[in-house]
Design a protein around this motif. Structure first.
Motif, short mmCIF file in Angstrom:
data_model
loop_
_atom_site.label_atom_id
_atom_site.label_comp_id
_atom_site.label_asym_id
_atom_site.label_seq_id
_atom_site.Cartn_x
_atom_site.Cartn_y
_atom_site.Cartn_z
N UNK A 115 -21.03 1.99 3.67
CA UNK A 115 -20.51 2.78 4.80
C UNK A 115 -19.19 3.47 4.46
N UNK A 116 -18.72 3.33 3.23
CA UNK A 116 -17.46 3.96 2.86
C UNK A 116 -16.24 3.14 3.21
N UNK A 117 -16.43 1.84 3.52
CA UNK A 117 -15.32 0.97 3.88
C UNK A 117 -14.77 0.30 2.63
N UNK A 118 -13.45 0.26 2.53
CA UNK A 118 -12.79 -0.32 1.36
C UNK A 118 -12.98 -1.83 1.38
N UNK A 119 -13.47 -2.40 0.27
CA UNK A 119 -13.69 -3.84 0.17
C UNK A 119 -12.64 -4.52 -0.69
N UNK A 120 -12.13 -3.85 -1.71
CA UNK A 120 -11.08 -4.44 -2.54
C UNK A 120 -10.29 -3.32 -3.21
N UNK A 121 -9.03 -3.66 -3.53
CA UNK A 121 -8.12 -2.72 -4.20
C UNK A 121 -7.34 -3.52 -5.23
N UNK A 122 -7.33 -3.08 -6.51
CA UNK A 122 -6.56 -3.82 -7.51
C UNK A 122 -5.11 -3.36 -7.49
N UNK A 181 -1.50 4.74 -6.23
CA UNK A 181 -1.77 5.56 -5.05
C UNK A 181 -0.82 5.28 -3.89
N UNK A 182 0.09 4.31 -4.07
CA UNK A 182 1.08 4.04 -3.02
C UNK A 182 0.50 3.46 -1.76
N UNK A 183 -0.51 2.59 -1.88
CA UNK A 183 -1.13 1.97 -0.72
C UNK A 183 -1.01 0.46 -0.84
N UNK A 184 -1.30 -0.25 0.26
CA UNK A 184 -1.29 -1.71 0.28
C UNK A 184 -2.72 -2.20 0.46
N UNK A 185 -3.10 -3.17 -0.39
CA UNK A 185 -4.46 -3.71 -0.29
C UNK A 185 -4.70 -4.34 1.07
N UNK A 186 -3.70 -5.00 1.63
CA UNK A 186 -3.87 -5.65 2.93
C UNK A 186 -4.17 -4.65 4.03
N UNK A 187 -3.48 -3.49 4.00
CA UNK A 187 -3.69 -2.49 5.05
C UNK A 187 -4.90 -1.59 4.77
N UNK A 188 -5.34 -1.53 3.51
CA UNK A 188 -6.44 -0.63 3.18
C UNK A 188 -7.80 -1.28 3.33
N UNK A 189 -7.89 -2.58 3.07
CA UNK A 189 -9.19 -3.26 3.15
C UNK A 189 -9.71 -3.21 4.57
N UNK A 190 -11.03 -3.05 4.70
CA UNK A 190 -11.75 -2.98 5.98
C UNK A 190 -11.53 -1.64 6.69
N UNK A 192 -11.93 7.46 3.44
CA UNK A 192 -11.47 8.81 3.79
C UNK A 192 -10.26 8.77 4.70
N UNK A 193 -10.08 7.68 5.43
CA UNK A 193 -8.90 7.54 6.29
C UNK A 193 -7.70 7.10 5.47
N UNK A 194 -7.91 6.18 4.54
CA UNK A 194 -6.80 5.67 3.73
C UNK A 194 -6.35 6.71 2.71
N UNK A 195 -7.31 7.31 1.98
CA UNK A 195 -7.02 8.30 0.94
C UNK A 195 -7.95 9.49 1.15
N UNK A 196 -7.54 10.49 1.91
CA UNK A 196 -8.44 11.61 2.22
C UNK A 196 -8.96 12.35 0.99
#
Length: 753
Positions: A410-417, A424-433, A437-441
């Motif tokens: 479904x395009x949902x983030x499951x994990x981020x190393x 990419x300047x993101x947090x795995x806790x805030x990006x997962x689930x 396209x919302x987290x990184x357009x």
């Protein structure tokens, strides 16, 4: 397999002392209950008059106090048992609700009949006492006493009249008294006998006898009391009943014989007096009983209450014993289930032959735990294998430099190393689930394109801003097939930051081009310049026609050759940057020198300097850093000159230098034409410029100098607090020296001194 006994399910492991204390309390309670029943039986016998003790008010109050004490003791025991049951219920002990219900059932079954008997006995006692103390009984008792008292009073009045009439006769015989005392005594004797008196005497006021009548029966009269003599002195007859006898006396003062008192005695019917005494004693007892009626009722009521409470307490103990026996298997089963719920599958329920159907349930439970244990062991082994694979995968992903993002169908983030987080300047806790396209357009757009393409591997480059800097990323979408064909696909998004690689490739390419240009162009420049100068020297005096044009052409050739030479020198300088001579340097010095040189050349521009008070120490090449700062400030001045300015708006340059953690930040702001938004990072490449006469090597040289010193160069718009955000800001971030803090602290201490 651990067997779950009663002690392990019902009570804690250290419950042996508590059990011993419970047994001691139970024995004390039984002793108190037996003592209460014995005391109640003795009190009942005393109240019924079956003992030598008289049930008077004092005895009844004593019995009330004793029985009340036992009532309070029994109430305390019942309250203690109730509190223990309540704590067991509140403590969520296994099967505590069923346990409490059984105890309450036994208590009610035992207490209700006892309470009914106590109520009926109290009512019966009340009715019996009412019949005992009813009006007719009172009338009979008090009437009998009144009749006896009336008889005595009648005889008393008769004696009073007899005494008074005899006194009158003796006063009339005063002469005889004075002349013949013996004759007077005979006269007094006849008068006494005639009136039926038992005895008669003449006495003085002090009670001494003057003379006595000669009666056939000698009945001695007791000496009159002083109170009787006082009554006689008031010309009244003093009447007295002699206790313990049937004799009554009367005293009357004679009027004619001085200091003489007639003291008479008469005998009453002894049977009447005996009957009166019996009636009086019974009446006193009746009055005592009537006065003690409330205490007696209370005493009997307390007896009934003692018996009732003892029965209730015994019922509670019986209910507890029965409930423990009935609830024990259920409690063990509940305790075992609780242990299983915590993950302990080694527990088993002990089954006895007397447990009946609950025992069958225990056997089934034990079989279930054994099956669960074997299945759990298999699951744990599978989980350990999966965890080992997961840790290996995580170790691999955390060690790679590329950013890896796991995405479901479904395009949902499951994990981020970690590399993806940093890149990419993101947090795995805030990006997962969340949707990619919302987290990184920009990455999400490439992901959607790759998913729709249907290819197992899809690659595309994307350029977007990260951390305020435009970066170029290589994005690869890899499709993972499911175990079954019907399973949904999952995706692995791999992101590589190729910005530095592309810039390095461009720089190397441009350096090679510059080197070739410098080599190919510089060689013919000198002959051209020498030829132009020789032509001007040799033919300058000969040519007379169009001399101005000739001079202008030769000057143009010489000047353009010079310009080309200087450009070639810049190419050469870019292609062969000198190796930095690193030394410990206060970065404020090259900043002041570079800004001062530009300020002197462009005095129409307002310069602002905000340098740190503490030294900005680092390991730099002073000449190269001065060149880099000079180029940046010079570019800022040229940007102000190229900008279209409104009337009266001056140009301004602000130079800021400060320490930020382990780095030194240098910012050069201007209110000039600013930097383009698109392809801004391309300005750092060689020969990329926005000015008509620029070579495009200034910022490239600055970038190379900064990177050679371990720093980085950033291009930003001017901040809002600087002329409303108009213009550009060049930020240079350089590493501070390790001993910079010590140097700064020493400088600050020197400043304080």
């Amino acid at each position: 397999m651990v067997s779950l006994s009663e002690s392990s399910t019902v009570e804690p492991l250290a419950a042996a002392p508590a059990k011993r204390g419970r047994s001691a309390a139970l024995y004390l309670g039984i002793a108190a209950a037996v003592g209460a029943l014995v005391t109640a039986a003795v009190s009942f016998a005393v109240l019924l008059g079956l003992t030598p003790l008289t049930p008077d008010a004092n005895t009844t109050l004593l019995l009330i106090a004793i029985n009340l004490g036992f009532i309070l003791l029994l109430l305390g025991l019942i309250a203690a048992e109730g509190l223990r049951i309540y704590r067991s219920r509140q403590g969520a002990r296994a099967a505590s609700r069923l346990h409490v219900r059984i105890i309450l059932m036994f208590s009610l079954v035992a207490a209700i009949p006892a309470i009914l008997v106590a109520v009926i006995a109290s009512v019966t006692l009340e009715l019996g006492l009412d019949r005992w103390f009813e009006i007719r009984t009172k009338v009979i008792i008090y009437s009998s006493l009144s009749i006896a008292d009336a008889y005595v009073q009648q005889n008393a009045r008769s004696l009073q009249g007899t005494t008074e009439s005899m006194a009158v006769r003796l006063d009339q015989a005063r002469t005889l008294y004075n002349l013949d005392r013996y004759g007077f005594r005979d006269f007094m004797t006849r008068q006494a006998v005639l009136r039926g008196l038992a005895d008669a005497e003449l006495v003085r006021e002090d009670g001494s006898v003057i003379m006595s009548a000669q009666m056939t029966e000698d009945i001695p009269l007791p000496r009159p009391e002083k109170a009787a003599m006082d009554i006689a002195n008031r010309s009244e007859i003093a009447f007295k009943e002699i206790g313990g006898t049937n004799l009554v006396t009367a005293v009357y003062k004679l009027q004619e014989i001085p200091d003489a008192y007639l003291y008479t005695g008469a005998l009453l019917d002894p049977e009447v007096l005996k009957a009166r005494q019996i009636v009086r004693s019974n009446t006193d007892e009746y009055r005592s009983l009537e006065d003690n009626r409330g205490n007696t009722q209370l005493a009997f009521a307390l007896l009934y209450l003692v018996v009732t409470l003892a029965i209730v307490l015994a019922a509670i103990w019986t209910g507890i014993a029965v409930a423990d026996r009935l609830v024990r298997p259920i409690r063990q089963l509940i305790g075992a289930a609780g242990a299983v719920s915590t993950g302990n599958l080694d527990v088993s329920v002990p089954v006895r032959a007397s447990d009946g159907d609950v025992g069958l349930l225990g056997d089934t439970f034990n079989q279930m735990t054994q099956q669960l244990k074997s299945q759990r062991d298999e699951l744990i082994a599978a989980k350990d294998m999966i965890d080992e694979r997961r840790r290996f995968t995580e170790a691999v992903l955390s060690g790679v430099s590329a950013g890896v993002i796991g995405v479901d169908a479904q395009g949902t983030v499951a994990m981020v190393n970690r590399s993806a987080e940093a890149m990419l300047g993101i947090s795995a806790r805030s990006a997962v689930a969340k949707n990619l396209s919302v987290v990184l357009p920009h990455v999400g757009r490439v992901f959607e394109t790759g998913r729709k393409s249907g290819r197992p591997v899809y690659r595309e480059q994307a350029t977007f801003y990260r951390g305020g800097v435009e970066r170029t990323f290589n994005i690869q979408i890899t499709t993972e097939e499911g175990v079954n064909e019907a399973d949904e696909h999952s995706y692995v998004v791999t992101v590589d930051d190729i910005t530095d690689l592309m810039q390095a490739q461009r720089s190397m390419a441009w350096a090679d081009v510059a080197r070739r240009i410098a080599h190919e162009i510089k060689n013919p420049l000198t002959p051209i310049q020498l030829s132009a100068e020789r032509i001007r020297r040799r033919f300058g005096k000969v040519i007379e026609q169009d001399r101005d044009i000739f001079d202008q052409c030769t000057d143009t050739i010489i000047r353009q050759v010079g310009d080309i030479g200087r450009m070639v020198d810049e190419f050469s300088a870019f292609a062969r940057m000198p190796k930095p001579d690193i030394q410990l340097l206060d970065l404020r010095e090259p900043l002041r020198e570079a800004s001062f040189l530009v300020e002197v050349a462009r005095n129409e521009i307002a310069f602002e300097r905000d340098f740190s008070n503490a030294p900005l120490m680092g390991r730099f090449d002073a000449r190269l850093m001065g060149q880099a700062f000079g180029n940046v400030i010079k570019n800022a001045a040229e940007a102000i000159e190229a900008a279209e300015r409104t009337h009266g708006q001056p140009g301004a340059i602000r130079v800021v230098a400060r320490r930020s953690g382990r780095f030194i930040e240098v910012e050069v702001m201007d209110n000039g034409k600013g930097l383009p938004r698109d392809n801004r990072q391309r300005l750092l490449e060689p020969y990329m410029t926005t000015r008509e006469k620029g070579t495009g090597l200034g910022l490239a040289i600055v970038k190379k100098i900064i990177e050679d010193h371990g720093g980085r160069l950033e291009l930003h718009d001017a901040p809002a607090d600087f002329h409303g955000g108009v213009g550009a800001m060049i930020r240079m971030i350089l590493p501070a020296a390790q001993q910079a803090e010590k140097v700064a602290d020493g400088a600050a201490e020197t400043t304080k001194r």
